[in-house]
Design an enzyme around this catalytic site. Structure first.
Site, PDB file in Angstrom:
ATOM      1  CG  HIS A  10      -1.905   1.048   1.336  1.00 37.44           C
ATOM      2  ND1 HIS A  10      -2.165   1.729   2.495  1.00 37.44           N
ATOM      3  CD2 HIS A  10      -2.756   1.549   0.411  1.00 37.44           C
ATOM      4  CE1 HIS A  10      -3.119   2.608   2.284  1.00 37.44           C
ATOM      5  NE2 HIS A  10      -3.511   2.517   1.030  1.00 37.44           N
ATOM      6  CD  GLU A  37      -3.070   2.335  -3.256  1.00 41.61           C
ATOM      7  OE1 GLU A  37      -4.042   3.099  -3.326  1.00 41.61           O
ATOM      8  OE2 GLU A  37      -2.089   2.572  -2.496  1.00 41.61           O
ATOM      9  CG  ASP A  39      -2.951   7.128  -3.071  1.00 46.70           C
ATOM     10  OD1 ASP A  39      -3.970   6.443  -3.269  1.00 46.70           O
ATOM     11  OD2 ASP A  39      -2.212   6.978  -2.080  1.00 46.70           O
ATOM     12  CG  HIS A  52      -3.391   9.581   0.545  1.00 47.35           C
ATOM     13  ND1 HIS A  52      -4.171  10.293   1.421  1.00 47.35           N
ATOM     14  CD2 HIS A  52      -4.070   8.428   0.314  1.00 47.35           C
ATOM     15  CE1 HIS A  52      -5.260   9.601   1.720  1.00 47.35           C
ATOM     16  NE2 HIS A  52      -5.227   8.472   1.048  1.00 47.35           N
ATOM     17  CD  GLU A 112      -6.923   5.535  -4.351  1.00 43.98           C
ATOM     18  OE1 GLU A 112      -6.237   4.891  -3.543  1.00 43.98           O
ATOM     19  OE2 GLU A 112      -7.819   6.338  -4.012  1.00 43.98           O
TER      20      GLU A 112
HETATM   21  O1  G3P Z   1      -6.516   1.795  -3.219  1.00 41.35           O
HETATM   22  C1  G3P Z   1      -6.804   1.351  -1.937  1.00 41.35           C
HETATM   23  C2  G3P Z   1      -6.572   2.377  -0.870  1.00 41.35           C
HETATM   24  O2  G3P Z   1      -5.353   3.017  -1.073  1.00 41.35           O
HETATM   25  C3  G3P Z   1      -7.681   3.399  -0.814  1.00 41.35           C
HETATM   26  O3  G3P Z   1      -7.578   4.284   0.248  1.00 41.35           O
HETATM   27  O4  G3P Z   1      -7.004   6.442   1.258  1.00 41.35           O
HETATM   28  O5  G3P Z   1      -5.319   4.632   1.238  1.00 41.35           O
HETATM   29  O6  G3P Z   1      -5.913   5.818  -0.860  1.00 41.35           O
HETATM   30  P1  G3P Z   1      -6.397   5.334   0.460  1.00 41.35           P
HETATM   31 MG    MG Z   2      -4.702   4.676  -2.272  1.00 41.53          MG
END
Ligand code: G3P
Ligand code: MG
Length: 246
Positions: A10, A37, A39, A52, A112
């Site tokens: 993550h 993953e 952002d 993020h 994302e």
């Molecule tokens: O993509 C899964 C997760 O990352 C979504 O929540 O806030 O961590 O971007 P967040």
């Molecule tokens: Mg995310």
């Protein structure tokens, strides 16, 4: 139905490195994670950057909003020191730099799309276009591509228009009652949900309808095993030190 890796780091390196930085990707790789993953948001000059929060202050030193600064300005900002002195000097990376690193290291990506408020369609379009440009050879060769995802329906729609050949996933907290209809209308291949809001029955229903099912953010091996037994295809984790990459 889920051709992608099962376990993703993550935000690049989970909670073991400053999120959404190149250092995070290096950290993930050091734990054997070849799937991540992260952002993506637009800087003031329309360049996609990996971050993020839409505001500075938590991970990026300074004040104001990400979309008030150019990608070059963000790259020169401090995005690592908040995590620890060993990471001082990490800037906000461009999407291009992150993709280049991942491609060079053979790291698979769940990208994302994380629009700043009001920039949903513009972000979806820019990220899809940039992804298509980076992966044109892989698209032509029919190779495995990154998966785009977003909480923003407008971003998902714009990404579809810009690059219909790229698979997309719909991010939700709890899976809503009309999920099957919405997912079909959006043309997504998978649903990504908060594992704390998922039930076994819903997992079975999503899989029964032929969608991929992915959970965030799963931080114990016990919960990971339970979700996989429910039929969940994959998940991202902050604890790349506790959950083995697979
Ligand atoms: O993509 C899964 C997760 O990352 C979504 O929540 O806030 O961590 O971007 P967040
Ligand atoms: Mg995310």
């Amino acid at each position: 139905m889920w051709p992608y890796p099962r376990t993703l780091a993550h935000r690049g390196g989970g909670t073991l490195a400053p999120e959404n930085t190149l250092a995070a990707l290096r950290c993930g790789l050091s734990y054997g994670y070849r799937a991540v993953e992260f952002d993506v948001m637009l800087a003031a000059d329309g360049v996609p950057v990996v971050v993020h929060d839409p505001e500075l202050g938590r991970t990026v030193a300074g004040s104001g909003h990400i979309n008030e600064y150019t990608a070059a300005q963000l790259g020169a900002m401090e995005a690592g020191a908040w995590f620890g002195p060993a990471f001082a000097g990490e800037g906000v990376p461009t999407f291009d730099a992150v993709v280049a690193y991942c491609k060079a290291q053979r790291i698979w990506m769940n990208i994302e799309i994380k629009p700043a408020p009001g920039f949903d369609a513009a972000t979806g379009e820019a990220v899809a276009r940039a992804t298509r440009a980076h992966f044109s050879q892989e698209i032509a060769a029919g190779k495995l591509l990154p998966l785009l995802s977003s909480f923003s329906i407008a971003a998902l729609e714009a990404a579809r228009q810009a690059a219909p050949e790229l698979a997309r996933a719909w991010l939700v907290e709890a899976i809503p009652a009309d999920w099957a209809l919405q997912a079909r209308e959006l043309g997504v291949v998978a649903i990504h949900c908060d594992h704390q809001q998922l039930t076994r029955a819903l997992a079975l229903a999503v899989k029964g309808e032929g969608f991929g099912l992915f959970c965030y953010t799963v931080n114990t091996p016990e919960r990971a095993s339970e979700l996989l037994a429910w039929g969940v295809d994959g998940f991202c984790t902050d604890r790349i030190d506790l959950i083995k990459a697979s």
